[in-house]
Design an enzyme around this catalytic site. Structure first.
Site, PDB file in Angstrom:
ATOM      1  N   HIS A   1       3.059   3.251  -9.014  1.00 54.93           N
ATOM      2  CA  HIS A   1       2.930   1.803  -9.212  1.00 54.93           C
ATOM      3  C   HIS A   1       4.213   1.233  -9.826  1.00 54.93           C
ATOM      4  O   HIS A   1       4.654   0.142  -9.472  1.00 54.93           O
ATOM      5  CB  HIS A   1       1.718   1.486 -10.104  1.00 54.93           C
ATOM      6  CG  HIS A   1       0.392   1.779  -9.446  1.00 54.93           C
ATOM      7  ND1 HIS A   1       0.104   1.405  -8.155  1.00 54.93           N
ATOM      8  CD2 HIS A   1      -0.726   2.408  -9.900  1.00 54.93           C
ATOM      9  CE1 HIS A   1      -1.128   1.792  -7.839  1.00 54.93           C
ATOM     10  NE2 HIS A   1      -1.648   2.407  -8.879  1.00 54.93           N
TER      11      HIS A   1
ATOM     12  N   ASP B   1       0.823  -1.212   0.000  1.00 49.34           N
ATOM     13  CA  ASP B   1       0.000   0.000   0.000  1.00 49.34           C
ATOM     14  C   ASP B   1       0.858   1.264   0.000  1.00 49.34           C
ATOM     15  O   ASP B   1       1.927   1.295   0.601  1.00 49.34           O
ATOM     16  CB  ASP B   1      -0.905  -0.024   1.240  1.00 49.34           C
ATOM     17  CG  ASP B   1      -2.099   0.905   1.096  1.00 49.34           C
ATOM     18  OD1 ASP B   1      -2.309   1.448  -0.009  1.00 49.34           O
ATOM     19  OD2 ASP B   1      -2.818   1.093   2.094  1.00 49.34           O
TER      20      ASP B   1
ATOM     21  N   LEU C   1      10.522 -20.908  -4.291  1.00 47.82           N
ATOM     22  CA  LEU C   1       9.497 -20.033  -3.691  1.00 47.82           C
ATOM     23  C   LEU C   1       8.165 -20.158  -4.424  1.00 47.82           C
ATOM     24  O   LEU C   1       8.112 -20.065  -5.655  1.00 47.82           O
ATOM     25  CB  LEU C   1       9.976 -18.572  -3.773  1.00 47.82           C
ATOM     26  CG  LEU C   1       8.954 -17.506  -3.367  1.00 47.82           C
ATOM     27  CD1 LEU C   1       8.733 -17.503  -1.855  1.00 47.82           C
ATOM     28  CD2 LEU C   1       9.404 -16.116  -3.826  1.00 47.82           C
TER      29      LEU C   1
HETATM   30  C1  FPP Z   1      -1.799   0.176  -3.415  1.00 43.27           C
HETATM   31  O1  FPP Z   1      -1.391   1.503  -3.569  1.00 43.27           O
HETATM   32  C2  FPP Z   1      -1.328  -0.626  -4.518  1.00 43.27           C
HETATM   33  C3  FPP Z   1      -2.117  -1.199  -5.465  1.00 43.27           C
HETATM   34  C4  FPP Z   1      -3.581  -1.084  -5.494  1.00 43.27           C
HETATM   35  C5  FPP Z   1      -1.542  -1.965  -6.564  1.00 43.27           C
HETATM   36  C6  FPP Z   1      -0.278  -2.671  -6.256  1.00 43.27           C
HETATM   37  C7  FPP Z   1       0.353  -2.982  -7.528  1.00 43.27           C
HETATM   38  C8  FPP Z   1       1.689  -2.971  -7.792  1.00 43.27           C
HETATM   39  C9  FPP Z   1       2.727  -2.734  -6.779  1.00 43.27           C
HETATM   40  C10 FPP Z   1       2.188  -3.188  -9.173  1.00 43.27           C
HETATM   41  C11 FPP Z   1       1.550  -4.224 -10.020  1.00 43.27           C
HETATM   42  C12 FPP Z   1       1.694  -5.596  -9.540  1.00 43.27           C
HETATM   43  C13 FPP Z   1       2.387  -6.572 -10.161  1.00 43.27           C
HETATM   44  C14 FPP Z   1       2.289  -7.971  -9.687  1.00 43.27           C
HETATM   45  C15 FPP Z   1       3.281  -6.313 -11.299  1.00 43.27           C
HETATM   46  P1  FPP Z   1      -2.469   2.649  -3.673  1.00 43.27           P
HETATM   47  O2  FPP Z   1      -2.544   3.080  -5.102  1.00 43.27           O
HETATM   48  O3  FPP Z   1      -3.757   2.195  -3.063  1.00 43.27           O
HETATM   49  O4  FPP Z   1      -1.787   3.742  -2.791  1.00 43.27           O
HETATM   50  P2  FPP Z   1      -2.511   4.909  -1.983  1.00 43.27           P
HETATM   51  O5  FPP Z   1      -3.330   4.241  -0.909  1.00 43.27           O
HETATM   52  O6  FPP Z   1      -1.357   5.697  -1.439  1.00 43.27           O
HETATM   53  O7  FPP Z   1      -3.333   5.687  -2.980  1.00 43.27           O
END
Ligand code: FPP
Length: 236
Positions: free
Chosen positions: A32, A15, A126
């Site tokens: 991201h 997050d 893994l």
């Molecule tokens: C949360 O941050 C993150 C996500 C909803 C997506 C996580 C995805 C990745 C790290 C990349 C893609 C994954 C792979 C497997 C390649 P948020 O956007 O909710 O952050 P915020 O709460 O600060 O807005």
């Protein structure tokens, strides 16, 4: 190296990508993208130290409600990730499983993940679970429907036990989550692996996911090793 004190199954809610992007006046997709760099490091380290299962929450059933351009770009990022990382993952014997309903993904994301699962199917290193279009309530609903179907067909013993349910979860055959980490200071499970995390130890580092490092991960693993786990029992 001994595995004493090492969690068998680590689950991570990655997050804070959006907040990181905002802090740096970047687009959310830059957040991201930076998050993918963190995840690459954490996968590599988990594989090196002998974690058995690593589960990453990449896209929830609720994430479809984000603005369409962000959803589309996230899907593209996921496809890109599988294309660019699959050789190294395979070389390191990582075995990939997708948790979630892959039928609901875009065609290119679905193809990429099916290929990755097929290619790594016989690997023994893994176990990397990537939750995509995943939600624990959706997961349990599917389990219940499958049990009802089996009951209708006369294929069920009289009483349904937890094992019957666990066998139908996306994580079937895998150990329960031992350690759950959610970055960015939020302290919620957000519908992630609710049943598998029944006895998980939880750690909520303040750092946003793009800033999270292997050293932070090592701290979490050390904190886990110091926790006393009783699983509802009493320490003697
Ligand atoms: C949360 O941050 C993150 C996500 C909803 C997506 C996580 C995805 C990745 C790290 C990349 C893609 C994954 C792979 C497997 C390649 P948020 O956007 O909710 O952050 P915020 O709460 O600060 O807005």
């Amino acid at each position: 190296m001994t595995n004493a004190g090492l969690p068998r199954h680590v689950a991570i809610i990655m997050d804070g990508n959006g907040r990181w992007a905002k802090q740096h006046a970047f687009s959310v997709m830059m957040g991201h993208r930076k998050g993918v760099e963190t995840l690459r490091e954490i996968i590599r380290y988990s594989s090196d130290i002998g974690i058995e299962v690593l589960s990453l929450y990449a896209f929830s059933t609720e994430n479809w409600s984000r603005p369409e351009p962000e959803v589309a770009a996230l899907m593209r990022l996921i496809v890109e990730f599988f294309h660019s990382e699959i050789d190294e993952l395979h070389e390191n014997k990582v075995k990939i499983r997708i948790l979630g309903d892959i039928e609901g993904l875009t065609a290119s994301a679905r193809d990429a993940v099916i290929q990755a699962m097929n290619r790594t199917r016989d690997n023994t290193g893994l176990q990397l679970n990537i939750a995509l279009n995943y939600g624990a309530r959706d997961e349990l609903t599917r389990v219940v429907n499958s049990l009802v179907q089996d009951a209708r067909e006369g294929n069920l013993r009289e009483a349904i036990g937890w094992e019957d349910i666990a066998d139908r979860l996306y994580t079937s055959g895998q150990p329960d989550v031992d350690l759950l980490i959610r970055t960015s200071g939020e302290q919620r499970l957000s519908n992630f692996l609710l049943y598998q995390s029944a006895y998980a130890e939880m750690i909520f580092p303040q750092k946003l996911w793009p800033d999270y490092t292997v050293a932070d991960y090592q701290d979490a693993l050390s904190a886990f090793a110091r926790r006393e786990r009783r699983f509802g029992g009493r320490s003697t």
